[in-house]
Motif scaffolding. Structure first.
Motif, short mmCIF file in Angstrom:
data_model
loop_
_atom_site.label_atom_id
_atom_site.label_comp_id
_atom_site.label_asym_id
_atom_site.label_seq_id
_atom_site.Cartn_x
_atom_site.Cartn_y
_atom_site.Cartn_z
N VAL A 32 -14.21 4.54 6.15
CA VAL A 32 -14.47 5.04 7.50
C VAL A 32 -13.17 5.54 8.13
N ILE A 33 -12.02 5.23 7.50
CA ILE A 33 -10.75 5.70 8.01
C ILE A 33 -10.39 7.02 7.33
N SER A 34 -9.43 7.72 7.88
CA SER A 34 -9.08 9.05 7.38
C SER A 34 -8.38 8.98 6.02
N PRO A 35 -8.46 10.07 5.25
CA PRO A 35 -7.74 10.11 3.97
C PRO A 35 -6.24 9.86 4.13
N ASP A 36 -5.68 10.34 5.24
CA ASP A 36 -4.25 10.12 5.49
C ASP A 36 -3.96 8.64 5.66
N ASN A 37 -4.81 7.95 6.40
CA ASN A 37 -4.61 6.52 6.59
C ASN A 37 -4.86 5.74 5.30
N ILE A 38 -5.74 6.22 4.47
CA ILE A 38 -5.96 5.57 3.18
C ILE A 38 -4.68 5.65 2.34
N GLU A 39 -4.03 6.80 2.37
CA GLU A 39 -2.77 6.95 1.64
C GLU A 39 -1.71 6.01 2.20
N LYS A 40 -1.67 5.86 3.51
CA LYS A 40 -0.72 4.94 4.13
C LYS A 40 -1.03 3.50 3.73
N GLY B 162 2.75 -6.06 -2.89
CA GLY B 162 2.58 -6.47 -4.27
C GLY B 162 1.14 -6.49 -4.72
N ALA B 163 0.27 -5.82 -3.96
CA ALA B 163 -1.16 -5.79 -4.26
C ALA B 163 -1.58 -4.38 -4.65
N ILE B 164 -2.83 -4.27 -5.14
CA ILE B 164 -3.40 -2.96 -5.41
C ILE B 164 -4.43 -2.66 -4.33
N LEU B 165 -4.69 -1.39 -4.09
CA LEU B 165 -5.64 -1.00 -3.05
C LEU B 165 -6.97 -0.59 -3.65
N ARG B 166 -8.03 -1.07 -3.05
CA ARG B 166 -9.39 -0.67 -3.42
C ARG B 166 -10.04 -0.03 -2.20
N VAL B 167 -10.65 1.14 -2.38
CA VAL B 167 -11.34 1.83 -1.30
C VAL B 167 -12.84 1.55 -1.45
N ARG B 168 -13.42 0.92 -0.44
CA ARG B 168 -14.85 0.57 -0.47
C ARG B 168 -15.62 1.62 0.32
N HIS B 169 -16.82 1.93 -0.15
CA HIS B 169 -17.67 2.90 0.52
C HIS B 169 -18.51 2.24 1.61
N TYR B 170 -18.51 2.84 2.78
CA TYR B 170 -19.32 2.31 3.88
C TYR B 170 -20.76 2.77 3.73
N SER B 171 -21.66 1.81 3.83
CA SER B 171 -23.07 2.12 3.71
C SER B 171 -23.79 1.62 4.95
N GLU B 172 -24.61 2.49 5.56
CA GLU B 172 -25.35 2.11 6.76
C GLU B 172 -26.29 0.95 6.46
#
Length: 201
Positions: free
Chosen positions: A174-182, A191-201
């Motif tokens: 739900v956040i912008s691609p730019d913020n995801i990169e940040k 020291g962690a890895i990032l996972r992008v979760r999909h928002y579902s209504e």
């Protein structure tokens, strides 16, 4: 299904619903919906005891699942000691990987650094990052600790990497691609890895 769901399957994982309580009120949370996950109502009529949770887990049949996950309508680390007791008991009967989904406020909640106590009990910690900075975080998460909640979460993440084999930070798309990169940079710094979760209504 029953309004008192303790253990519920999702995909190949068995989830454990520990509490309704949470230190955040995230704007995208499923708590804002009238029900839970699919046809499973996750609102608890009371917090289950350790005995009730262990019974629900064992009755579900751990050998049918690839993973045991502490995650429900609330923040499982609100009951850290109970979660660790359950992990310890599960370790006696199964080698199933154990994951805890958390907002990363466990140390603030407990009033101490609890991360060493997860060693040997928890295989994966997934921490909700949600935003790349404290103000954005609090705008989304409505944390009871205000912007301090963001820094508490970062500190917990860094400490958890010393005791838990795999530490993940997650964001919802739900956040912008730019913020995801940040957020990727924030996770890397912790020291962690990032996972992008999909928002579902």
């Amino acid at each position: 299904m029953s309004a008192f769901t303790i253990a519920y399957p999702l995909g190949s994982s068995l989830y454990v619903n520990v509490t309704n309580r949470c230190t955040n009120r995230c704007t995208f949370c499923i708590r804002n919906t009238p029900s839970g996950v699919g046809d499973v109502d996750l609102w608890l009529t009371h917090e289950p005891t350790v005995k009730e949770m262990l019974a629900a887990i064992t009755n579900a049949g751990l050998d049918k699942y690839d993973e045991l996950v502490f995650c429900g309508y609330g923040e499982p680390m609100m009951r850290f000691e109970d979660c660790m007791e359950i992990c310890s008991e599960v370790r006696k009967i199964s080698k199933i990987p154990i994951r805890i989904n958390t907002n990363g406020h466990a140390n603030r909640i407990a009033g101490r650094d609890v991360t060493p106590e997860m060693q040997g009990l928890v295989d994966i910690v997934s921490i909700s990052l949600n935003a790349p900075d404290a103000k954005s975080y609090n705008d989304i998460c409505k944390c009871i600790y205000g912007e301090d909640g963001f820094y508490e979460m970062l500190d917990f993440t860094k400490k958890a990497t010393r005791f838990v084999p795999k530490v993940i930070m997650s964001v919802v798309d739900v956040i912008s691609p730019d913020n995801i990169e940040k957020c990727k940079a924030v996770a890397k710094n912790c020291g962690a890895i990032l996972r992008v979760r999909h928002y579902s209504e």
